[in-house]
Design an enzyme around this catalytic site. Structure first.
Site, mmCIF file in Angstrom:
data_model
loop_
_atom_site.group_PDB
_atom_site.id
_atom_site.type_symbol
_atom_site.label_atom_id
_atom_site.label_comp_id
_atom_site.label_asym_id
_atom_site.label_seq_id
_atom_site.Cartn_x
_atom_site.Cartn_y
_atom_site.Cartn_z
ATOM 1 N N ASP A 93 0.797 -1.241 0.000
ATOM 2 C CA ASP A 93 0.000 0.000 0.000
ATOM 3 C C ASP A 93 0.825 1.284 0.000
ATOM 4 O O ASP A 93 0.314 2.353 0.352
ATOM 5 C CB ASP A 93 -0.955 0.012 1.204
ATOM 6 C CG ASP A 93 -2.100 -0.963 1.017
ATOM 7 O OD1 ASP A 93 -2.631 -1.040 -0.096
ATOM 8 O OD2 ASP A 93 -2.451 -1.653 1.987
ATOM 9 N N ASP A 114 -6.529 -3.539 -6.596
ATOM 10 C CA ASP A 114 -6.192 -2.258 -5.966
ATOM 11 C C ASP A 114 -4.713 -1.895 -6.171
ATOM 12 O O ASP A 114 -4.332 -0.721 -6.171
ATOM 13 C CB ASP A 114 -6.442 -2.284 -4.450
ATOM 14 C CG ASP A 114 -7.635 -3.113 -4.010
ATOM 15 O OD1 ASP A 114 -8.023 -4.021 -4.751
ATOM 16 O OD2 ASP A 114 -8.168 -2.858 -2.930
HETATM 17 N N1 GLY Z 1 -7.384 -1.140 -0.927
HETATM 18 C C1 GLY Z 1 -8.371 -1.538 -0.035
HETATM 19 C C2 GLY Z 1 -9.752 -1.140 -0.367
HETATM 20 O O1 GLY Z 1 -10.061 -0.651 -1.424
HETATM 21 O O2 GLY Z 1 -10.584 -1.336 0.491
#
Ligand code: GLY
Length: 392
Positions: free
Chosen positions: A117, A177
């Protein structure tokens, strides 16, 4: 606070979504009300106290309790990003001063190699700061973060590992993501001249393009890769309704991610994928008229299912960029419609809510019944980004 600017954006959005037939004075009143609502919300951010260890992430409106997280949480960078963006929208130095302080609290994440992330945390804070001002220290943070993120890339599978949890179930999980983290890598190459970050981002995008999409151009959430033969072994969900459903935010990350990847590469395959997934999204029978998607397109309780404002805002921001490459007005119309919907009393938080958020009705993790139908920091982030992109 530059109210005139916000009124201009809102008028622009309103005109293109069918309210032009309203009487002019009624329309002006409507825009003024919306502007005052936004103004109040922005001021709630300035009133919020600094805390280097607790970043506001969401709020439960019943209890008015704010959920706060540490800098290691994937959402930590959005709060600083919101201050940068409110500065971009208003020109008020108070927002910039707070943006700098909240951004500095994230810096230690440049060493955190336990998650993919990095882009969300570092690029949405330090990267937004660089849109506002030249800052050599911020550049160094971005390059160091890109080096750390690169350690999660597997050269046999040619993807960046997303998560380290659930090791008993998954071998090498990659979520859609993760496309969002590539912006940090592309920028790190531009800043440092080291092409390795760009090359790695391209490999990740190509592998995602090959394995993450269904024949209807919707995306799975999680692809788990086999560490022996390097092929996908599971195509599943973690935050969606089920493995075959279309989780709204996942579709949004795909559209945004491939549009952004096209910006840096001009690879037409990326643009085509963004357009194809956009078409899946826009033409879906379960997309509501106001443009705010249900949290998952296949929740059987639709139309009573919760919405996900964050997914709508991510798509709206991506569509402004997609419009710039395609000149297809459909994308711009959607973004303007969304701004018009989101600036109504149905979505903007009431004055009485003290929490530092703008919009209600995002859904974080429905399967875990966590942050369902609540204000969430990244819903605001992509909404503000949409306003700025429409302006530009
Ligand atoms: N990246 C985590 C979400 O979109 O909840």
């Amino acid at each position: 606070m530059s109210k005139n600017y916000i009124i201009t954006i809102l008028c622009f959005a309103g005109l293109l979504c069918g309210v032009s037939c309203k009487k002019v004075d009624e329309e002006q009143f409507d825009k003024q009300t919306k502007t005052d609502l936004l103004d109040t919300r922005y001021n709630r951010f300035l009133q919020y106290p600094l805390d280097s260890l607790a970043f506001p992430r969401s709020a439960s409106l019943n209890s008015q309790k704010i959920k706060k997280v540490s800098s290691s949480d994937w959402t930590s960078g959005f709060f600083a990003g919101n201050f940068w963006q409110m500065y971009q929208l208003t020109g008020d130095e108070n927002f910039k001063n707070k943006a700098k302080k909240w951004t500095a609290f994230i810096e230690k994440e440049k060493f955190n190699d336990h998650t993919h992330d990095m882009g969300f945390k570092v690029y949405c804070s330090f990267g937004k700061g660089l849109e506002v001002e030249e800052n050599e220290d911020y550049r160094h943070v971005i390059v160091k973060s890109a080096q750390t993120l690169s350690t999660r890339f597997n050269k046999n599978m040619e993807v960046i590992r997303s998560w380290d949890f659930n090791k008993d179930k998954w071998q090498f999980p990659v979520i859609i993501d993760n496309m969002m983290n590539l912006e940090l890598l592309f920028e790190a190459t531009k800043i440092s001249g080291d092409s390795s970050f760009h090359k790695l981002a391209v490999k990740h995008a190509n592998t995602t393009l090959k394995n993450h999409f269904r024949s209807d151009n919707s995306t799975w959430h999680v692809i788990d890769y086999d560490t022996i033969n390097y092929q996908p072994r599971l195509k599943i969900t973690h935050q969606g309704y089920n493995d075959d459903s279309s989780w709204a935010r996942g579709q949004a990350w795909a559209i945004y991610g491939f549009t952004m990847a096209y910006r840096y590469t001009k690879d037409s395959n990326y643009l085509e994928q963004a357009i194809a997934t956009a078409s899946f999204y826009l033409n879906h029978k379960n997309l509501p008229k106001d443009g705010i998607p249900y949290w998952d397109f296949n929740d059987p309780t639709i139309p009573n299912a919760p919405r996900d404002v964050s997914a709508g805002a991510i798509v709206a921001s991506a569509f402004v960029e997609l419009y710039s490459y395609t000149k297809n007005e459909i994308y711009l119309d959607y973004s303007k419609k969304l701004v018009s919907s989101l600036t109504s009393v149905d979505y903007i938080l009431k004055d009485s809510i003290k929490a530092p958020f703008i919009l209600d009705h995002s859904t974080g993790n429905w399967p875990k019944k966590d942050e369902v139908d609540e204000p969430i920091v990244y819903g605001d982030y992509y909404f503000l980004e949409t306003l700025i992109r429409l302006k530009n």
